[in-house]
Design a protein around this motif. Structure first.
Motif, PDB file in Angstrom:
ATOM      1  N   UNK A 294     -11.063  -8.038 -74.595  1.00 27.72           N
ATOM      2  CA  UNK A 294     -11.601  -8.742 -73.455  1.00 27.72           C
ATOM      3  C   UNK A 294     -10.430  -8.599 -72.371  1.00 27.72           C
ATOM      4  N   UNK A 295      -9.513  -8.302 -72.534  1.00 24.12           N
ATOM      5  CA  UNK A 295      -8.417  -8.256 -71.530  1.00 24.12           C
ATOM      6  C   UNK A 295      -8.480  -6.828 -70.921  1.00 24.12           C
ATOM      7  N   UNK A 296      -8.701  -5.923 -71.543  1.00 27.88           N
ATOM      8  CA  UNK A 296      -8.824  -4.583 -70.979  1.00 27.88           C
ATOM      9  C   UNK A 296     -10.025  -4.414 -70.052  1.00 27.88           C
ATOM     10  N   UNK A 297     -11.350  -4.848 -70.790  1.00 27.24           N
ATOM     11  CA  UNK A 297     -12.472  -4.867 -70.232  1.00 27.24           C
ATOM     12  C   UNK A 297     -12.444  -5.582 -68.783  1.00 27.24           C
ATOM     13  N   UNK A 298     -11.758  -6.627 -68.720  1.00 24.26           N
ATOM     14  CA  UNK A 298     -11.764  -7.539 -67.568  1.00 24.26           C
ATOM     15  C   UNK A 298     -10.944  -6.602 -66.316  1.00 24.26           C
ATOM     16  N   UNK A 299      -9.927  -5.960 -66.718  1.00 18.59           N
ATOM     17  CA  UNK A 299      -9.372  -5.017 -65.686  1.00 18.59           C
ATOM     18  C   UNK A 299     -10.517  -3.898 -65.195  1.00 18.59           C
ATOM     19  N   UNK A 300     -11.202  -3.378 -66.122  1.00 16.14           N
ATOM     20  CA  UNK A 300     -12.123  -2.402 -65.792  1.00 16.14           C
ATOM     21  C   UNK A 300     -13.144  -2.963 -64.988  1.00 16.14           C
ATOM     22  N   UNK A 301     -13.671  -4.247 -65.164  1.00 13.72           N
ATOM     23  CA  UNK A 301     -14.662  -4.829 -64.649  1.00 13.72           C
ATOM     24  C   UNK A 301     -14.264  -5.165 -63.090  1.00 13.72           C
ATOM     25  N   UNK A 302     -13.009  -5.625 -62.822  1.00 13.95           N
ATOM     26  CA  UNK A 302     -12.458  -5.794 -61.413  1.00 13.95           C
ATOM     27  C   UNK A 302     -12.605  -4.386 -60.772  1.00 13.95           C
ATOM     28  N   UNK A 303     -11.926  -3.381 -61.253  1.00 17.35           N
ATOM     29  CA  UNK A 303     -11.974  -2.130 -60.627  1.00 17.35           C
ATOM     30  C   UNK A 303     -13.253  -1.759 -60.287  1.00 17.35           C
ATOM     31  N   UNK A 304     -14.272  -1.792 -61.016  1.00 22.53           N
ATOM     32  CA  UNK A 304     -15.568  -1.345 -60.775  1.00 22.53           C
ATOM     33  C   UNK A 304     -16.228  -1.980 -59.652  1.00 22.53           C
ATOM     34  N   UNK A 305     -16.122  -3.299 -59.585  1.00 15.93           N
ATOM     35  CA  UNK A 305     -16.737  -4.128 -58.390  1.00 15.93           C
ATOM     36  C   UNK A 305     -16.356  -3.857 -57.219  1.00 15.93           C
ATOM     37  N   UNK A 306     -14.829  -3.989 -57.233  1.00 15.49           N
ATOM     38  CA  UNK A 306     -13.817  -3.750 -56.168  1.00 15.49           C
ATOM     39  C   UNK A 306     -14.475  -2.402 -55.471  1.00 15.49           C
ATOM     40  N   UNK A 307     -15.019  -1.261 -56.104  1.00 19.12           N
ATOM     41  CA  UNK A 307     -15.381  -0.151 -55.604  1.00 19.12           C
ATOM     42  C   UNK A 307     -16.796  -0.151 -55.002  1.00 19.12           C
ATOM     43  N   UNK A 308     -17.643  -1.240 -55.226  1.00 18.81           N
ATOM     44  CA  UNK A 308     -18.838  -1.328 -54.645  1.00 18.81           C
ATOM     45  C   UNK A 308     -18.755  -1.701 -53.199  1.00 18.81           C
ATOM     46  N   UNK A 309     -19.891  -1.079 -52.398  1.00 16.79           N
ATOM     47  CA  UNK A 309     -19.674  -1.367 -50.960  1.00 16.79           C
ATOM     48  C   UNK A 309     -20.182  -2.701 -50.553  1.00 16.79           C
ATOM     49  N   UNK A 310     -21.021  -3.401 -51.324  1.00 13.54           N
ATOM     50  CA  UNK A 310     -21.419  -4.826 -51.004  1.00 13.54           C
ATOM     51  C   UNK A 310     -20.150  -5.822 -51.135  1.00 13.54           C
ATOM     52  N   UNK A 311     -19.450  -5.352 -52.341  1.00 17.93           N
ATOM     53  CA  UNK A 311     -18.126  -6.340 -52.498  1.00 17.93           C
ATOM     54  C   UNK A 311     -17.033  -6.073 -51.397  1.00 17.93           C
ATOM     55  N   UNK A 312     -16.751  -4.852 -51.271  1.00 15.63           N
ATOM     56  CA  UNK A 312     -15.891  -4.400 -50.076  1.00 15.63           C
ATOM     57  C   UNK A 312     -16.171  -4.890 -48.747  1.00 15.63           C
ATOM     58  N   UNK A 313     -17.534  -5.136 -48.503  1.00  9.57           N
ATOM     59  CA  UNK A 313     -17.823  -5.420 -47.152  1.00  9.57           C
ATOM     60  C   UNK A 313     -17.959  -7.048 -47.086  1.00  9.57           C
ATOM     61  N   UNK A 314     -17.856  -7.732 -48.335  1.00 11.02           N
ATOM     62  CA  UNK A 314     -18.176  -9.126 -48.331  1.00 11.02           C
ATOM     63  C   UNK A 314     -17.019 -10.165 -47.874  1.00 11.02           C
ATOM     64  N   UNK A 315     -17.606 -10.987 -46.968  1.00 12.24           N
ATOM     65  CA  UNK A 315     -16.189 -12.065 -46.755  1.00 12.24           C
ATOM     66  C   UNK A 315     -16.311 -13.096 -47.659  1.00 12.24           C
ATOM     67  N   UNK A 316     -17.355 -13.569 -48.215  1.00 15.40           N
ATOM     68  CA  UNK A 316     -17.368 -14.819 -49.342  1.00 15.40           C
ATOM     69  C   UNK A 316     -18.058 -14.026 -50.392  1.00 15.40           C
ATOM     70  N   UNK A 317     -17.333 -14.489 -51.798  1.00 13.29           N
ATOM     71  CA  UNK A 317     -18.018 -14.174 -52.880  1.00 13.29           C
ATOM     72  C   UNK A 317     -17.826 -15.355 -53.611  1.00 13.29           C
TER      73      UNK A 317
END
Length: 200
Positions: A32-55
Protein backbone atom coordinates in the motif's frame (compact mmCIF):
# COMPACT_ATOMS: atom_id res chain seq x y z
CA UNK A 1 -45.08 -6.80 4.58
CA UNK A 2 -41.65 -8.29 3.94
CA UNK A 3 -38.59 -6.29 2.92
CA UNK A 4 -38.17 -5.63 -0.78
CA UNK A 5 -35.96 -8.14 -2.53
CA UNK A 6 -32.66 -6.63 -3.68
CA UNK A 7 -32.53 -5.92 -7.40
CA UNK A 8 -30.34 -8.17 -9.57
CA UNK A 9 -27.98 -5.21 -10.07
CA UNK A 10 -27.68 -4.67 -6.31
CA UNK A 11 -27.02 -8.37 -5.76
CA UNK A 12 -24.30 -8.29 -8.44
CA UNK A 13 -22.75 -5.21 -6.85
CA UNK A 14 -22.71 -6.81 -3.39
CA UNK A 15 -21.05 -9.97 -4.70
CA UNK A 16 -18.44 -7.92 -6.52
CA UNK A 17 -17.82 -5.73 -3.45
CA UNK A 18 -17.23 -8.82 -1.30
CA UNK A 19 -14.76 -10.19 -3.83
CA UNK A 20 -12.82 -6.93 -4.17
CA UNK A 21 -12.70 -6.28 -0.41
CA UNK A 22 -11.39 -9.81 0.16
CA UNK A 23 -8.63 -9.19 -2.42
CA UNK A 24 -7.72 -5.89 -0.71
CA UNK A 25 -7.17 -7.70 2.57
CA UNK A 26 -4.35 -9.62 0.83
CA UNK A 27 -2.44 -6.41 -0.03
CA UNK A 28 0.35 -5.80 2.48
CA UNK A 29 0.94 -2.52 4.30
CA UNK A 30 4.30 -2.24 2.48
CA UNK A 31 2.58 -2.66 -0.89
CA UNK A 32 0.00 0.00 0.00
CA UNK A 33 2.80 2.41 0.94
CA UNK A 34 4.89 1.82 -2.20
CA UNK A 35 1.84 2.03 -4.49
CA UNK A 36 0.72 5.26 -2.80
CA UNK A 37 4.00 6.93 -3.80
CA UNK A 38 3.58 5.77 -7.40
CA UNK A 39 -0.02 7.04 -7.53
CA UNK A 40 1.15 10.46 -6.32
CA UNK A 41 3.87 10.59 -9.00
CA UNK A 42 1.51 9.50 -11.78
CA UNK A 43 -1.15 12.05 -10.89
CA UNK A 44 1.27 14.95 -10.50
CA UNK A 45 2.42 14.20 -14.07
CA UNK A 46 -1.09 14.74 -15.48
CA UNK A 47 -1.74 18.06 -17.22
CA UNK A 48 -5.13 18.53 -15.51
CA UNK A 49 -3.56 18.09 -12.08
CA UNK A 50 -0.60 20.34 -12.86
CA UNK A 51 -2.98 23.10 -14.02
CA UNK A 52 -5.48 22.67 -11.17
CA UNK A 53 -5.89 25.37 -8.55
CA UNK A 54 -8.30 23.34 -6.38
CA UNK A 55 -8.31 19.55 -6.00
CA UNK A 56 -11.07 17.67 -4.18
CA UNK A 57 -9.44 14.57 -2.69
CA UNK A 58 -10.00 12.23 0.27
CA UNK A 59 -8.09 10.50 3.07
CA UNK A 60 -7.59 6.78 2.52
CA UNK A 61 -8.33 4.46 5.44
CA UNK A 62 -7.73 0.79 6.14
CA UNK A 63 -6.74 -1.21 3.08
CA UNK A 64 -7.72 1.46 0.56
CA UNK A 65 -5.01 2.53 -1.90
CA UNK A 66 -3.05 5.16 0.01
CA UNK A 67 -3.56 8.88 -0.56
CA UNK A 68 -1.23 10.31 2.11
CA UNK A 69 1.74 10.99 -0.21
CA UNK A 70 -0.65 12.38 -2.82
CA UNK A 71 -2.26 14.88 -0.42
CA UNK A 72 1.14 16.16 0.64
CA UNK A 73 2.44 16.30 -2.95
CA UNK A 74 -0.61 18.34 -4.01
CA UNK A 75 -0.13 20.73 -1.10
CA UNK A 76 3.61 21.03 -1.80
CA UNK A 77 2.73 21.88 -5.42
CA UNK A 78 0.66 24.83 -4.16
CA UNK A 79 -2.77 23.32 -4.75
CA UNK A 80 -5.80 24.14 -2.60
CA UNK A 81 -6.92 20.69 -1.41
CA UNK A 82 -10.42 20.12 -0.05
CA UNK A 83 -11.44 16.92 1.72
CA UNK A 84 -14.88 15.45 2.41
CA UNK A 85 -16.66 15.47 5.75
CA UNK A 86 -19.50 12.93 5.87
CA UNK A 87 -22.76 14.49 7.04
CA UNK A 88 -25.49 12.72 9.08
CA UNK A 89 -27.70 12.47 5.97
CA UNK A 90 -24.90 10.73 4.03
CA UNK A 91 -24.04 13.78 1.92
CA UNK A 92 -20.52 15.19 1.72
CA UNK A 93 -19.48 18.63 2.92
CA UNK A 94 -15.88 19.82 2.36
CA UNK A 95 -13.09 21.47 4.34
CA UNK A 96 -9.52 22.54 3.60
CA UNK A 97 -6.62 20.13 4.07
CA UNK A 98 -3.87 21.76 6.13
CA UNK A 99 -1.54 18.80 6.57
CA UNK A 100 -1.76 15.45 8.41
CA UNK A 101 -2.17 17.20 11.78
CA UNK A 102 -5.40 18.81 10.55
CA UNK A 103 -7.21 15.44 10.41
CA UNK A 104 -9.34 13.90 13.14
CA UNK A 105 -11.11 10.54 13.52
CA UNK A 106 -14.76 10.61 12.42
CA UNK A 107 -17.67 8.22 11.98
CA UNK A 108 -17.29 4.95 10.05
CA UNK A 109 -13.55 4.86 10.74
CA UNK A 110 -12.89 7.89 8.54
CA UNK A 111 -10.33 10.64 8.99
CA UNK A 112 -11.76 14.07 8.26
CA UNK A 113 -10.41 17.63 8.15
CA UNK A 114 -10.98 19.83 11.17
CA UNK A 115 -11.89 23.39 10.32
CA UNK A 116 -14.80 25.32 8.88
CA UNK A 117 -17.07 23.44 6.48
CA UNK A 118 -17.26 25.07 3.06
CA UNK A 119 -20.59 23.62 1.89
CA UNK A 120 -21.55 20.61 -0.26
CA UNK A 121 -21.33 22.70 -3.45
CA UNK A 122 -17.57 23.18 -2.92
CA UNK A 123 -16.85 20.04 -4.94
CA UNK A 124 -18.31 21.81 -8.00
CA UNK A 125 -15.51 24.40 -7.82
CA UNK A 126 -12.69 21.83 -7.95
CA UNK A 127 -10.62 21.56 -11.13
CA UNK A 128 -9.83 17.91 -10.33
CA UNK A 129 -11.92 15.48 -8.26
CA UNK A 130 -10.29 12.34 -6.84
CA UNK A 131 -12.66 9.67 -5.59
CA UNK A 132 -12.42 6.36 -3.73
CA UNK A 133 -14.07 3.15 -4.83
CA UNK A 134 -13.62 -0.58 -5.16
CA UNK A 135 -13.53 -0.98 -8.92
CA UNK A 136 -14.10 0.65 -12.30
CA UNK A 137 -14.51 -0.50 -15.88
CA UNK A 138 -13.33 0.94 -19.19
CA UNK A 139 -16.52 2.96 -19.57
CA UNK A 140 -15.92 4.79 -16.29
CA UNK A 141 -18.55 2.90 -14.34
CA UNK A 142 -17.46 3.05 -10.70
CA UNK A 143 -18.25 0.60 -7.93
CA UNK A 144 -18.42 2.36 -4.57
CA UNK A 145 -19.18 0.99 -1.13
CA UNK A 146 -22.92 1.40 -1.55
CA UNK A 147 -23.60 4.47 0.58
CA UNK A 148 -24.30 6.79 -2.35
CA UNK A 149 -22.35 9.73 -0.87
CA UNK A 150 -20.07 10.11 -3.88
CA UNK A 151 -22.89 9.72 -6.40
CA UNK A 152 -24.55 12.72 -4.73
CA UNK A 153 -21.29 14.69 -4.72
CA UNK A 154 -20.44 13.84 -8.33
CA UNK A 155 -23.89 14.98 -9.45
CA UNK A 156 -22.71 18.51 -8.54
CA UNK A 157 -19.47 18.31 -10.56
CA UNK A 158 -19.61 20.08 -13.95
CA UNK A 159 -19.40 17.89 -17.04
CA UNK A 160 -15.84 17.86 -18.36
CA UNK A 161 -14.15 18.03 -14.94
CA UNK A 162 -11.28 15.55 -14.53
CA UNK A 163 -12.78 12.97 -12.14
CA UNK A 164 -10.32 10.20 -11.28
CA UNK A 165 -10.81 7.10 -9.14
CA UNK A 166 -7.83 5.78 -7.12
CA UNK A 167 -7.53 1.98 -7.27
CA UNK A 168 -5.17 -0.97 -7.32
CA UNK A 169 -4.37 -2.16 -10.86
CA UNK A 170 -6.28 -5.42 -10.31
CA UNK A 171 -9.47 -3.42 -9.60
CA UNK A 172 -9.79 -2.14 -13.18
CA UNK A 173 -12.48 -4.54 -14.39
CA UNK A 174 -14.12 -5.63 -17.63
CA UNK A 175 -17.56 -4.53 -16.46
CA UNK A 176 -19.19 -2.99 -13.39
CA UNK A 177 -22.96 -3.36 -12.80
CA UNK A 178 -24.62 0.06 -12.66
CA UNK A 179 -27.91 1.80 -11.96
CA UNK A 180 -29.30 5.11 -13.19
CA UNK A 181 -27.99 7.12 -10.21
CA UNK A 182 -24.39 5.85 -10.58
CA UNK A 183 -22.08 8.61 -11.77
CA UNK A 184 -19.21 7.70 -14.14
CA UNK A 185 -15.62 8.83 -13.71
CA UNK A 186 -13.30 10.00 -16.48
CA UNK A 187 -10.03 8.35 -15.41
CA UNK A 188 -8.44 5.82 -13.09
CA UNK A 189 -5.03 5.98 -11.42
CA UNK A 190 -3.27 2.88 -10.11
CA UNK A 191 0.31 1.97 -9.34
CA UNK A 192 0.66 1.32 -13.11
CA UNK A 193 -0.32 4.85 -14.19
CA UNK A 194 -3.32 6.92 -15.29
CA UNK A 195 -5.83 5.56 -17.79
CA UNK A 196 -8.53 7.64 -19.47
CA UNK A 197 -12.00 6.08 -19.50
CA UNK A 198 -14.79 6.50 -22.03
CA UNK A 199 -18.22 7.13 -20.55
CA UNK A 200 -21.07 5.51 -22.41
Amino acid sequence: MSHREPSPVNASKEALRDQLLAARREVSVAQIASRAKLVAEHLLDEAEVRRAATVAAYVSVGREPGTGPLLDALTDAGKRVVLPALQPDGDLDWALYRGPDSLAPARRGLLEPVGPLLGPATVATADVVLVPGLGVDGRGRRLGRGGGSYDRALARVPVGTFVCIVLNAAEVLDAVPTEAHDRPVSAVVTEDGVRRLTAG
